[in-house]
Design a protein around this motif. Structure first.
Motif, PDB file in Angstrom:
ATOM      1  N   VAL A  36       0.857  -1.198   0.000  1.00  0.00           N
ATOM      2  CA  VAL A  36       0.000   0.000   0.000  1.00  0.00           C
ATOM      3  C   VAL A  36       0.888   1.241   0.000  1.00  0.00           C
ATOM      4  O   VAL A  36       1.721   1.417   0.885  1.00  0.00           O
ATOM      5  N   LYS A  37       0.687   2.099  -1.015  1.00  0.00           N
ATOM      6  CA  LYS A  37       1.484   3.326  -1.125  1.00  0.00           C
ATOM      7  C   LYS A  37       0.690   4.558  -0.703  1.00  0.00           C
ATOM      8  O   LYS A  37       1.254   5.612  -0.475  1.00  0.00           O
ATOM      9  N   ARG A  38      -0.647   4.411  -0.675  1.00  0.00           N
ATOM     10  CA  ARG A  38      -1.478   5.593  -0.414  1.00  0.00           C
ATOM     11  C   ARG A  38      -2.819   5.134   0.103  1.00  0.00           C
ATOM     12  O   ARG A  38      -3.332   4.088  -0.315  1.00  0.00           O
ATOM     13  N   VAL A  39      -3.353   5.890   1.041  1.00  0.00           N
ATOM     14  CA  VAL A  39      -4.714   5.668   1.527  1.00  0.00           C
ATOM     15  C   VAL A  39      -5.459   6.980   1.375  1.00  0.00           C
ATOM     16  O   VAL A  39      -4.923   8.040   1.724  1.00  0.00           O
ATOM     17  N   TYR A  40      -6.644   6.940   0.785  1.00  0.00           N
ATOM     18  CA  TYR A  40      -7.471   8.143   0.744  1.00  0.00           C
ATOM     19  C   TYR A  40      -8.907   7.761   1.029  1.00  0.00           C
ATOM     20  O   TYR A  40      -9.254   6.585   0.969  1.00  0.00           O
ATOM     21  N   TRP A  41      -9.705   8.735   1.407  1.00  0.00           N
ATOM     22  CA  TRP A  41     -11.104   8.447   1.663  1.00  0.00           C
ATOM     23  C   TRP A  41     -11.987   9.481   1.004  1.00  0.00           C
ATOM     24  O   TRP A  41     -11.617  10.643   0.848  1.00  0.00           O
ATOM     25  N   HIS A  57      -7.770   3.724 -14.025  1.00  0.00           N
ATOM     26  CA  HIS A  57      -6.347   3.916 -13.744  1.00  0.00           C
ATOM     27  C   HIS A  57      -5.537   3.021 -14.668  1.00  0.00           C
ATOM     28  O   HIS A  57      -5.884   1.861 -14.888  1.00  0.00           O
ATOM     29  N   LYS A  58      -4.445   3.566 -15.155  1.00  0.00           N
ATOM     30  CA  LYS A  58      -3.615   2.799 -16.086  1.00  0.00           C
ATOM     31  C   LYS A  58      -2.856   1.690 -15.377  1.00  0.00           C
ATOM     32  O   LYS A  58      -2.740   0.582 -15.888  1.00  0.00           O
ATOM     33  N   THR A  59      -2.331   1.976 -14.186  1.00  0.00           N
ATOM     34  CA  THR A  59      -1.480   0.976 -13.510  1.00  0.00           C
ATOM     35  C   THR A  59      -1.854   0.746 -12.047  1.00  0.00           C
ATOM     36  O   THR A  59      -1.498  -0.290 -11.500  1.00  0.00           O
ATOM     37  N   SER A  60      -2.528   1.688 -11.417  1.00  0.00           N
ATOM     38  CA  SER A  60      -2.776   1.558  -9.974  1.00  0.00           C
ATOM     39  C   SER A  60      -3.843   0.504  -9.679  1.00  0.00           C
ATOM     40  O   SER A  60      -4.878   0.453 -10.339  1.00  0.00           O
ATOM     41  N   VAL A  61      -3.556  -0.341  -8.707  1.00  0.00           N
ATOM     42  CA  VAL A  61      -4.546  -1.277  -8.170  1.00  0.00           C
ATOM     43  C   VAL A  61      -5.116  -0.633  -6.916  1.00  0.00           C
ATOM     44  O   VAL A  61      -4.375   0.019  -6.162  1.00  0.00           O
ATOM     45  N   GLN A  62      -6.397  -0.823  -6.670  1.00  0.00           N
ATOM     46  CA  GLN A  62      -6.999  -0.193  -5.497  1.00  0.00           C
ATOM     47  C   GLN A  62      -7.950  -1.162  -4.806  1.00  0.00           C
ATOM     48  O   GLN A  62      -8.516  -2.044  -5.440  1.00  0.00           O
ATOM     49  N   VAL A  63      -8.090  -0.954  -3.515  1.00  0.00           N
ATOM     50  CA  VAL A  63      -9.106  -1.677  -2.742  1.00  0.00           C
ATOM     51  C   VAL A  63     -10.021  -0.634  -2.113  1.00  0.00           C
ATOM     52  O   VAL A  63      -9.539   0.311  -1.476  1.00  0.00           O
ATOM     53  N   GLU A 119       1.356   6.037  -5.547  1.00  0.00           N
ATOM     54  CA  GLU A 119       1.154   7.406  -5.098  1.00  0.00           C
ATOM     55  C   GLU A 119       0.243   8.114  -6.094  1.00  0.00           C
ATOM     56  O   GLU A 119       0.110   7.672  -7.238  1.00  0.00           O
ATOM     57  N   TYR A 120      -0.316   9.225  -5.680  1.00  0.00           N
ATOM     58  CA  TYR A 120      -1.180   9.982  -6.584  1.00  0.00           C
ATOM     59  C   TYR A 120      -0.384  10.495  -7.777  1.00  0.00           C
ATOM     60  O   TYR A 120       0.682  11.080  -7.611  1.00  0.00           O
ATOM     61  N   SER A 121      -0.936  10.248  -8.958  1.00  0.00           N
ATOM     62  CA  SER A 121      -0.369  10.831 -10.170  1.00  0.00           C
ATOM     63  C   SER A 121      -1.492  11.006 -11.179  1.00  0.00           C
ATOM     64  O   SER A 121      -2.148  10.019 -11.558  1.00  0.00           O
ATOM     65  N   GLU A 122      -1.686  12.216 -11.610  1.00  0.00           N
ATOM     66  CA  GLU A 122      -2.741  12.469 -12.599  1.00  0.00           C
ATOM     67  C   GLU A 122      -2.447  11.705 -13.892  1.00  0.00           C
ATOM     68  O   GLU A 122      -3.360  11.333 -14.624  1.00  0.00           O
ATOM     69  N   GLU A 123      -1.163  11.430 -14.127  1.00  0.00           N
ATOM     70  CA  GLU A 123      -0.758  10.688 -15.330  1.00  0.00           C
ATOM     71  C   GLU A 123      -1.324   9.281 -15.359  1.00  0.00           C
ATOM     72  O   GLU A 123      -1.424   8.661 -16.422  1.00  0.00           O
TER      73      GLU A 123
END
Ligand code: TYD
Length: 134
Positions: A36-41, A57-63, A119-123
């Protein structure tokens, strides 16, 4: 990480604390199957069935975990395969692999917690549905 290509419901461990309620726990690289690199709510939905997401998202996996109120999540792959999930309990989460168009429908005042592999990246975002489907 290579295997994280299909949406998946994840179960977190729920501990009943006698007479006090409960505690739910998940660990990076265990229940959450990536570092886990980032947590947001996301919180404070102004209306019932408020739509959030509407991107891929192009590459980010999320739960995603529903924390307050239920969350309906609709996913669509680039090829057009669709999935619909209804998260009601905070001891379960939905793993969203990269390259799924996501729509989250929150209840009024609802909130959800998101764990991300990047991490957050608009890209990393695809915000135009037509571009996603190209
Ligand atoms: P977005 O991912 O579009 O949220 P939603 O799909 O829930 O509406 O993000 C909303 C705004 O917040 C956008 O300007 C990007 C910014 N943002 C960050 O700065 N950091 C983050 O970690 C996230 C998730 C979003």
């Amino acid at each position: 990480m290579e295997l994280l290509t299909l949406p998946l419901i994840i179960s977190f461990k729920k501990i009943e604390v006698a007479g006090k309620g409960s505690l739910i726990v998940g660990e990076s690289e265990k229940e959450i199957p990536f570092p886990v690199k980032r947590v947001y709510w996301v919180e404070g939905a102004l209306n019932d069935l408020e739509v959030r997401g509407n991107h891929a998202h192009k590459t980010s996996v999320q739960v995603v975990v529903a924390m307050k109120g239920a969350v309906r999540i609709e996913l669509e792959s680039k090829e057009g395969e669709t999935f619909s999930f209804h998260l009601k309990n905070s001891d379960e989460g939905l793993l969203i692999p990269p390259m799924y168009w996501r729509k989250l429908f929150l209840e009024k005042n609802g909130s959800c917690l998101c764990f991300a592999s990047k991490e957050y990246s608009e890209e990393d975002y695809i915000r135009e549905y037509s571009v996603f489907k190209q």
